[in-house]
Scaffold this active site. Structure first.
Site, mmCIF file in Angstrom:
data_model
loop_
_atom_site.group_PDB
_atom_site.id
_atom_site.type_symbol
_atom_site.label_atom_id
_atom_site.label_comp_id
_atom_site.label_asym_id
_atom_site.label_seq_id
_atom_site.Cartn_x
_atom_site.Cartn_y
_atom_site.Cartn_z
ATOM 1 N N THR A 132 7.440 7.987 -5.052
ATOM 2 C CA THR A 132 7.490 8.905 -3.916
ATOM 3 C C THR A 132 8.758 8.750 -3.086
ATOM 4 O O THR A 132 9.195 7.637 -2.807
ATOM 5 C CB THR A 132 6.263 8.687 -3.015
ATOM 6 O OG1 THR A 132 5.072 8.814 -3.803
ATOM 7 C CG2 THR A 132 6.218 9.699 -1.889
ATOM 8 N N GLU A 250 -4.055 5.665 -14.517
ATOM 9 C CA GLU A 250 -3.808 5.449 -13.086
ATOM 10 C C GLU A 250 -4.856 6.156 -12.241
ATOM 11 O O GLU A 250 -5.380 5.594 -11.272
ATOM 12 C CB GLU A 250 -2.414 5.960 -12.718
ATOM 13 C CG GLU A 250 -2.114 5.846 -11.227
ATOM 14 C CD GLU A 250 -0.740 6.401 -10.857
ATOM 15 O OE1 GLU A 250 -0.483 6.551 -9.645
ATOM 16 O OE2 GLU A 250 0.051 6.682 -11.770
#
Length: 385
Positions: A132, A250
């Site tokens: 991110t 994930e």
């Protein structure tokens, strides 16, 4: 013991029952007594990683030839659940074990696997993944961090934010553009060994609504020189494909954490309402309490069966992206719903920080955001309609 009475999943062998018990003891005995300190300082002490490594609890699903235990996702799931049931906050080993290590195993060269995985298994190396950026969120194709090849090295520039283990990690997989002129085809995964480079800086240990013991950080890369052998794999431009292939595990891992939080919240609440008196009788004696908890237990039971089914698919290599998205979306939404109802049954005490239910309430909110927001999950599921 869980408050849910669901059938034992086929993947959970007798050996795993014993493993689960020992892992629970490890968290309760070795790490749980230190949680308050870690919440105050905003990160878990490094010795906790080394102790987990000594106990064989890091990189459990990695092959033995690379220092792992030769297990599978079942071991990782029980580890995550027992950590949550013991109330051990902030220990980012789930990310280390289930996300960072598998990237190296699946895409790394033989030399890379032998170089990094054994040290991750001992806790000498702590893993993080930096996706991110301040302006990109879930849009990984739009990352601006660059790693431009110059001779026998790459030069990296850019910044990342919201990085789990960010203050502690010394092995960071960085999503970067090796060809800024391309979109997804220009993305590569670069491995930065922070103890060996100049120009790398850790920014703030970010203050958050919940997960107070977890270090979540800004990272800055200013002309960081990275050897060409630290490109994960052998070819540039494979990063986006690598990310997409690993996202099912994930996302399902987040669902596993959510069902564990649900179970813990229900257990704490049931124990509390049996003891707490109101109007001369236990809170559990009121029909409203019974109905609220009955509904929560029914939904949680259904969710637990789905989670365990997805785990079986994952172990068999059959968990697809859409089903993993369903797991992540449904479980994290349900976690928010059930924990909210549980907190209400605590009354004013549920809002007090010393009661674990208040911490669970704050901690579980981020589950609907990280790993891809639940809105993104709906988009992925919709593509299968």
């Amino acid at each position: 013991m869980s408050v849910l009475q669901t059938p034992k999943p086929s993947w959970k062998t007798d050996d795993l029952d014993l493993f689960e018990e020992e892992v629970g003891k490890f968290f309760s005995r070795e790490l749980a007594p230190h949680v308050e300190k870690w919440r105050e300082q905003g990160k878990v002490d490094r010795w906790a990683w080394e102790k987990a490594g000594e106990a064989g609890l890091l990189c459990m699903s990695m092959p033995e030839e690379y220092g792992g235990a030769g297990g599978n996702f079942a071991h990782e799931q029980l580890f995550i659940e027992q950590q949550i049931h013991a109330g051990v906050e902030g220990f980012g080993a789930g990310l280390h074990n289930c996300i960072v290590a598998p990237y190296i195993l699946h895409y790394g060269t033989e030399e890379q696997k032998k170089r990094w995985l054994p040290k991750m298994a001992t806790g000498e190396l702590i893993g993080a993944i930096a996706m991110t950026e301040p302006g990109t969120g879930s849009d990984l194709q739009a990352v601006r961090t660059t790693a431009i090849k110059t001779g026998n090295q790459y030069v990296m520039n850019g910044s990342k934010t919201f990085i789990t283990n960010g203050q502690t990690a010394n092995l960071i997989i960085v999503v970067s553009k090796t060809d800024p002129g391309e979109g997804a085809k220009g993305v590569s995964l670069m491995v930065v060994e922070t103890d060996q480079v100049e120009g790398f800086e850790r920014g703030r240990n970010l203050k958050k609504l919940g997960n107070k013991a977890q270090d979540t950080s800004e990272l800055f890369f200013n002309d960081v020189k990275i050897p060409t052998e630290n490109l994960l794999g052998t070819d540039e431009g494979q990063g986006f494909i690598q990310l997409m292939e690993q996202l099912p595990q994930e996302r399902h891992q987040i669902a596993v954490g959510a069902i564990a939080q649900i179970e813990r919240a229900l257990k704490l609440t049931i124990d509390y309402v049996k003891e707490r008196q109101a109007f001369g009788r236990p809170v559990m004696a009121f029909q409203n309490t019974q109905f609220v908890l009955a509904e929560c237990k029914a939904k949680a039971t259904m969710a637990r069966v789905f989670v365990d089914s997805c785990t079986q698919q994952l172990i068999e290599g059959k968990l697809d992206a859409a089903t993993a998205s369903m797991s992540k979306m449904l479980l994290t939404d349900l976690c928010g719903e059930i924990v909210d109802k549980c907190l209400q049954l605590f009354g004013g005490y549920g809002y007090m920080d010393e009661y674990p239910i208040s911490r669970i309430y704050a901690d579980c909110r981020v589950e609907r955001i990280y790993g891809g927001t639940n809105e993104i999950m709906k988009l992925l599921i919709a593509r299968t309609l």
